[in-house]
Write a protein that holds these residues in place. Sequence first.
Motif, PDB file in Angstrom:
ATOM      1  N   LYS A 235       0.806  -1.285  -0.085  1.00 19.27           N
ATOM      2  CA  LYS A 235      -0.086  -0.239  -0.053  1.00 19.27           C
ATOM      3  C   LYS A 235       0.859   1.279   0.072  1.00 19.27           C
ATOM      4  O   LYS A 235       2.112   1.292   0.826  1.00 19.27           O
ATOM      5  CB  LYS A 235      -0.870   0.058   1.099  1.00 19.27           C
TER       6      LYS A 235
ATOM      7  N   LEU B  78       9.802   1.059  -6.241  1.00 18.50           N
ATOM      8  CA  LEU B  78       8.466   1.618  -6.094  1.00 18.50           C
ATOM      9  C   LEU B  78       8.360   2.915  -6.472  1.00 18.50           C
ATOM     10  O   LEU B  78       7.241   3.104  -7.229  1.00 18.50           O
ATOM     11  CB  LEU B  78       8.135   1.541  -4.380  1.00 18.50           C
TER      12      LEU B  78
ATOM     13  N   PHE C 209       0.506  -1.507  -5.004  1.00 18.42           N
ATOM     14  CA  PHE C 209       1.298  -2.011  -6.301  1.00 18.42           C
ATOM     15  C   PHE C 209       1.741  -3.641  -5.763  1.00 18.42           C
ATOM     16  O   PHE C 209       1.894  -3.698  -4.538  1.00 18.42           O
ATOM     17  CB  PHE C 209       2.381  -1.176  -6.258  1.00 18.42           C
ATOM     18  N   ASP C 210       1.747  -4.339  -6.730  1.00 20.02           N
ATOM     19  CA  ASP C 210       2.080  -5.721  -6.736  1.00 20.02           C
ATOM     20  C   ASP C 210       3.640  -5.595  -7.379  1.00 20.02           C
ATOM     21  O   ASP C 210       3.751  -5.778  -8.539  1.00 20.02           O
ATOM     22  CB  ASP C 210       1.323  -6.507  -7.363  1.00 20.02           C
ATOM     23  N   LEU C 211       4.706  -5.544  -6.680  1.00 19.05           N
ATOM     24  CA  LEU C 211       6.198  -5.662  -6.983  1.00 19.05           C
ATOM     25  C   LEU C 211       6.919  -6.950  -6.953  1.00 19.05           C
ATOM     26  O   LEU C 211       6.412  -7.566  -5.963  1.00 19.05           O
ATOM     27  CB  LEU C 211       6.940  -4.434  -6.389  1.00 19.05           C
TER      28      LEU C 211
ATOM     29  N   GLU D  37      -2.900   3.843  -2.987  1.00 24.79           N
ATOM     30  CA  GLU D  37      -3.150   2.778  -4.158  1.00 24.79           C
ATOM     31  C   GLU D  37      -2.257   1.625  -3.663  1.00 24.79           C
ATOM     32  O   GLU D  37      -1.391   1.641  -2.748  1.00 24.79           O
ATOM     33  CB  GLU D  37      -2.722   3.436  -5.334  1.00 24.79           C
TER      34      GLU D  37
ATOM     35  N   ALA E 116       7.642   2.636 -10.261  1.00 18.89           N
ATOM     36  CA  ALA E 116       6.626   1.891 -10.547  1.00 18.89           C
ATOM     37  C   ALA E 116       5.392   3.325 -10.289  1.00 18.89           C
ATOM     38  O   ALA E 116       4.585   3.246 -10.949  1.00 18.89           O
ATOM     39  CB  ALA E 116       6.234   0.684  -9.614  1.00 18.89           C
ATOM     40  N   ILE E 117       5.450   4.030  -9.432  1.00 25.99           N
ATOM     41  CA  ILE E 117       4.548   4.916  -9.086  1.00 25.99           C
ATOM     42  C   ILE E 117       4.552   6.272 -10.259  1.00 25.99           C
ATOM     43  O   ILE E 117       3.596   6.474 -10.728  1.00 25.99           O
ATOM     44  CB  ILE E 117       4.765   5.785  -7.848  1.00 25.99           C
TER      45      ILE E 117
ATOM     46  N   VAL F 195       2.722   4.832 -13.535  1.00 29.25           N
ATOM     47  CA  VAL F 195       1.206   5.073 -13.583  1.00 29.25           C
ATOM     48  C   VAL F 195       0.864   6.228 -14.474  1.00 29.25           C
ATOM     49  O   VAL F 195       1.242   7.371 -14.045  1.00 29.25           O
ATOM     50  CB  VAL F 195       0.707   5.076 -12.351  1.00 29.25           C
TER      51      VAL F 195
END
Length: 88
Positions: free
Chosen positions: A2, A31, A20-22, A18, A34-35, A38
Amino acid sequence: MKVRYFAAARAAAGLDEEFFDLPAGATVASLVSAIEAVPRDEPPVGTPPLARILSRSSFLLNEVAVRDRTLLLSADDTVDVLPPFAGG
């Protein structure tokens, strides 16, 4: 995991939190990448883009300050994004 956004980060992200599945071995730095990856709507007028905010933000991992962005994360972690803010 989260991710919770606060202040200007919340405005730029367009939401409070939001998920994330890392993959295993993910770090705070991965991370952040990844953010940034989006697709998002433009932030409100006067709010910098989220990538700029992230570059200046502090992070908490399970409510503990992160000093090293190579710190490993796990799937059940909560990461808070705290942009710089004035006042005190």
